[in-house]
Scaffold this motif. Structure first.
Motif, short mmCIF file in Angstrom:
data_model
loop_
_atom_site.label_atom_id
_atom_site.label_comp_id
_atom_site.label_asym_id
_atom_site.label_seq_id
_atom_site.Cartn_x
_atom_site.Cartn_y
_atom_site.Cartn_z
N ARG A 25 0.83 -1.22 0.00
CA ARG A 25 0.00 0.00 0.00
C ARG A 25 0.85 1.26 0.00
NH1 ARG A 25 -5.57 -0.90 1.98
NH2 ARG A 25 -6.13 -2.72 0.73
N GLN A 26 2.04 1.17 -0.67
CA GLN A 26 2.94 2.33 -0.64
C GLN A 26 2.32 3.56 -1.30
OE1 GLN A 26 6.49 0.59 -2.30
NE2 GLN A 26 5.94 0.99 -4.42
N ARG A 29 -3.35 6.63 1.28
CA ARG A 29 -3.86 7.86 1.88
C ARG A 29 -2.92 8.55 2.85
NH1 ARG A 29 -9.24 4.82 3.39
NH2 ARG A 29 -7.64 3.22 3.34
N TYR A 34 -0.99 11.50 -2.86
CA TYR A 34 -2.01 10.50 -3.23
C TYR A 34 -3.41 11.09 -3.02
CZ TYR A 34 -5.19 6.54 -2.89
OH TYR A 34 -6.27 5.70 -3.06
N ARG A 38 -6.28 11.43 -5.83
CA ARG A 38 -7.54 10.72 -5.63
C ARG A 38 -8.71 11.70 -5.70
NH1 ARG A 38 -11.13 9.21 -1.89
NH2 ARG A 38 -11.64 7.01 -1.51
N PHE A 44 -12.31 6.26 -5.54
CA PHE A 44 -11.26 5.25 -5.61
C PHE A 44 -11.31 4.43 -6.91
CE2 PHE A 44 -9.99 0.82 -4.55
CZ PHE A 44 -8.62 1.04 -4.49
N ASP A 75 -6.83 -2.74 -7.51
CA ASP A 75 -7.36 -3.41 -6.32
C ASP A 75 -7.69 -4.85 -6.67
OD1 ASP A 75 -8.33 -2.53 -3.44
OD2 ASP A 75 -9.69 -4.07 -4.19
N SER A 207 -4.95 -12.62 1.54
CA SER A 207 -5.03 -11.91 2.82
C SER A 207 -5.73 -12.70 3.91
CB SER A 207 -5.77 -10.59 2.62
OG SER A 207 -5.11 -9.82 1.65
N HIS A 323 2.01 -6.03 6.53
CA HIS A 323 0.71 -5.79 5.88
C HIS A 323 0.75 -4.35 5.38
CE1 HIS A 323 -3.95 -6.51 6.05
NE2 HIS A 323 -3.45 -6.72 4.84
O1 CP3 Z 1 -0.02 -1.88 -2.45
C1 CP3 Z 1 -0.31 -0.96 -3.23
O2 CP3 Z 1 0.06 0.22 -3.04
C2 CP3 Z 1 -1.02 -1.30 -4.52
C3 CP3 Z 1 -2.44 -1.10 -4.57
C4 CP3 Z 1 -3.35 -1.99 -3.75
C5 CP3 Z 1 -4.56 -1.53 -3.19
N1 CP3 Z 1 -5.24 -2.59 -2.67
C6 CP3 Z 1 -5.02 -0.14 -3.21
C7 CP3 Z 1 -6.09 0.28 -2.28
C8 CP3 Z 1 -3.26 -3.36 -3.47
C9 CP3 Z 1 -2.14 -4.33 -3.77
C10 CP3 Z 1 -4.47 -3.74 -2.81
C11 CP3 Z 1 -4.78 -5.13 -2.41
C12 CP3 Z 1 -6.01 -5.39 -1.67
N2 CP3 Z 1 -7.24 -4.79 -1.79
C13 CP3 Z 1 -6.14 -6.45 -0.73
C14 CP3 Z 1 -5.05 -7.45 -0.38
C15 CP3 Z 1 -4.04 -6.89 0.54
C16 CP3 Z 1 -4.53 -6.58 1.92
O3 CP3 Z 1 -4.55 -5.38 2.27
O4 CP3 Z 1 -4.85 -7.52 2.67
C17 CP3 Z 1 -7.46 -6.43 -0.23
C18 CP3 Z 1 -8.05 -7.34 0.81
C19 CP3 Z 1 -8.15 -5.37 -0.92
C20 CP3 Z 1 -9.60 -4.98 -0.80
C21 CP3 Z 1 -9.74 -3.62 -0.31
N3 CP3 Z 1 -9.43 -2.47 -1.03
C22 CP3 Z 1 -10.21 -3.20 0.95
C23 CP3 Z 1 -10.63 -4.14 2.06
C24 CP3 Z 1 -10.17 -1.81 0.96
C25 CP3 Z 1 -10.68 -0.89 2.05
C26 CP3 Z 1 -9.72 -0.76 3.17
C27 CP3 Z 1 -9.05 0.57 3.13
O5 CP3 Z 1 -7.82 0.63 3.37
O6 CP3 Z 1 -9.75 1.57 2.93
C28 CP3 Z 1 -9.64 -1.37 -0.28
C29 CP3 Z 1 -9.40 0.03 -0.69
C30 CP3 Z 1 -8.03 0.37 -1.17
N4 CP3 Z 1 -7.25 -0.38 -2.01
C31 CP3 Z 1 -7.33 1.57 -0.88
C32 CP3 Z 1 -6.11 1.52 -1.58
C33 CP3 Z 1 -5.05 2.59 -1.63
C34 CP3 Z 1 -7.86 2.73 -0.05
C35 CP3 Z 1 -8.92 3.39 -0.90
C36 CP3 Z 1 -8.95 4.88 -0.84
O7 CP3 Z 1 -8.07 5.58 -1.40
O8 CP3 Z 1 -9.93 5.36 -0.27
#
Ligand code: CP3
Length: 350
Positions: A25-26, A29, A34, A38, A44, A75, A207, A323
């Motif tokens: 998630r580098q 937010r 970023y 966004r 998103f 995602d 995950s 994580h």
């Molecule tokens: O790692 C990275 O920087 C690459 C991008 C990436 C995102 N999601 C962007 C994201 C990657 C590799 C993921 C994987 C992902 N997405 C997983 C597996 C990894 C893990 O965290 O366990 C899962 C389960 C998801 C599903 C998902 N997407 C959830 C549960 C959520 C909400 C939780 C949250 O943090 O808000 C997301 C949203 C999401 N995916 C965000 C980002 C940057 C936040 C959204 C935003 O900008 O509002």
């Protein structure tokens, strides 16, 4: 030049004096740049599907920190959406999807060979990033592993214990297995297209692997990963694959051997010294600093970072968090972690 990339060296099994580093998630937010992009995208999912903007946020942490790898901004839930699920994100809560409750839900899914109609913008993001990256930086593509994606498709949201997916599996194992098969095939096509578009490494995010036990872990975490990795390596010889069976605990042992993964990503619930002895013996490992240190920082961050570098210093290692980094993290702590990894000496007495 490719041969000299530090991430690819680690994935080939080379031990390096300074481990390469990137962060789950580098792009996220915690970074003001970023949040600005966004906002420009509106929401998103629009950010994920607008290649210029998705490429921009993929590159932001590379510009700011010089990480050794960039990870595609997308995602894991885009794939179920491409298969026909409705998907939306509720601000402050997370993802919502239409649910699959039985065999008719499987029949309603789109054929696997039609996913590109939705996913083409993701491939375009990879092409843009691939042209823009510094020569030393590796581009990582990714997908969710079938079990983890299935938990969201069945429950329609994230769940603390994956209860609905377990209930589905236990009530009708044949239909559940058919869903895992569809996701396995779709994931092979999706990741293969990412490689064609410029991904040099792919990562499989499982995950919720930790909630699968015994035979369920074999059937729904190990077997699909093995099938995906074998198919990808057949199509793209030499392609390195990172597997992340999060919270697999004891089942991390032998995971790389059983699936053909070149690297196993470790969450922060396992001790680095234990993982060095039992998991790193099979090859590269990635991880596993607790993401909370990116919020709290200070000398505790330095000590924990040094300890992980030391524990894995005997073999191939990619430094990462256990994580994803959280939105409340301090960008200054990320720099501090990188400085310790790159500049700090591992304790010579250790
Ligand atoms: O790692 C990275 O920087 C690459 C991008 C990436 C995102 N999601 C962007 C994201 C990657 C590799 C993921 C994987 C992902 N997405 C997983 C597996 C990894 C893990 O965290 O366990 C899962 C389960 C998801 C599903 C998902 N997407 C959830 C549960 C959520 C909400 C939780 C949250 O943090 O808000 C997301 C949203 C999401 N995916 C965000 C980002 C940057 C936040 C959204 C935003 O900008 O509002």
């Amino acid at each position: 030049m490719q041969a000299n990339k530090t991430i690819l060296k680690a994935l080939r099994g080379e031990r390096q004096a300074v481990p390469p580093i990137w962060m789950m998630r580098q792009a996220g937010r915690y970074l003001p740049e970023y949040r600005a992009t966004r906002e420009k995208a509106g929401d998103f999912l629009s950010l994920c599907y607008t290649p210029d903007l998705a490429a921009e946020v993929t590159l932001q942490p590379i510009r700011r920190y010089g990480f050794d790898a960039a990870i595609l901004f997308a995602d894991i839930l885009l794939l179920p959406q491409a298969l026909g699920a409705d998907l939306w994100f509720v601000t402050g809560e997370g993802p919502r999807l239409s649910t699959i409750t039985g065999p008719e839900g499987l029949r309603a899914l789109r054929p696997v060979d039609e996913i590109d109609a939705v996913l083409n913008p993701v491939y375009e993001t990879l092409r843009i990033v691939s042209r823009a990256l510094p020569v030393e930086t590796t581009l990582i593509g990714f997908a969710g592993a079938p079990w983890t994606v299935a938990t969201y498709m069945i429950a329609g949201r994230g769940t603390p214990d994956q209860g609905p997916a377990h209930a589905f599996k236990d009530a009708d194992r044949a239909t559940f297995s058919a869903l895992i098969d569809i996701l396995t095939e779709a994931t092979i096509e999706y990741l293969s297209a990412q490689v064609v578009a410029g991904a040099e490494v792919v990562k499989l995010f499982d995950s919720w692997a930790g909630s699968l036990k015994g035979r369920d872990f074999d059937d729904f975490a190990l077997a699909p990963a093995a099938r995906i990795i074998a198919a990808l390596k057949e199509r793209h010889p030499g392609l390195p694959v990172i597997a992340f069976p999060r919270e697999a605990g004891e089942r991390y042992v032998g995971f790389a051997r059983a699936t053909g993964a070149d690297c196993v990503a470790l969450d922060n619930s396992v001790a680095a010294d234990w993982a060095a002895e039992h998991v790193q013996v099979d090859g590269c490992v990635q991880g596993n600093l607790a993401p909370g240190h990116m919020v709290t920082g200070g000398p505790a961050l330095d000590a924990a970072t040094r300890d992980i570098v030391r524990a894995f210093s005997g073999g191939p290692h990619i430094f990462n968090l256990g994580h994803g980094i959280t939105p409340d993290a301090d960008p200054g702590n990320v720099q501090r972690m990188i400085d310790v990894v790159r500049g700090g000496q591992a304790d010579p007495a250790a």
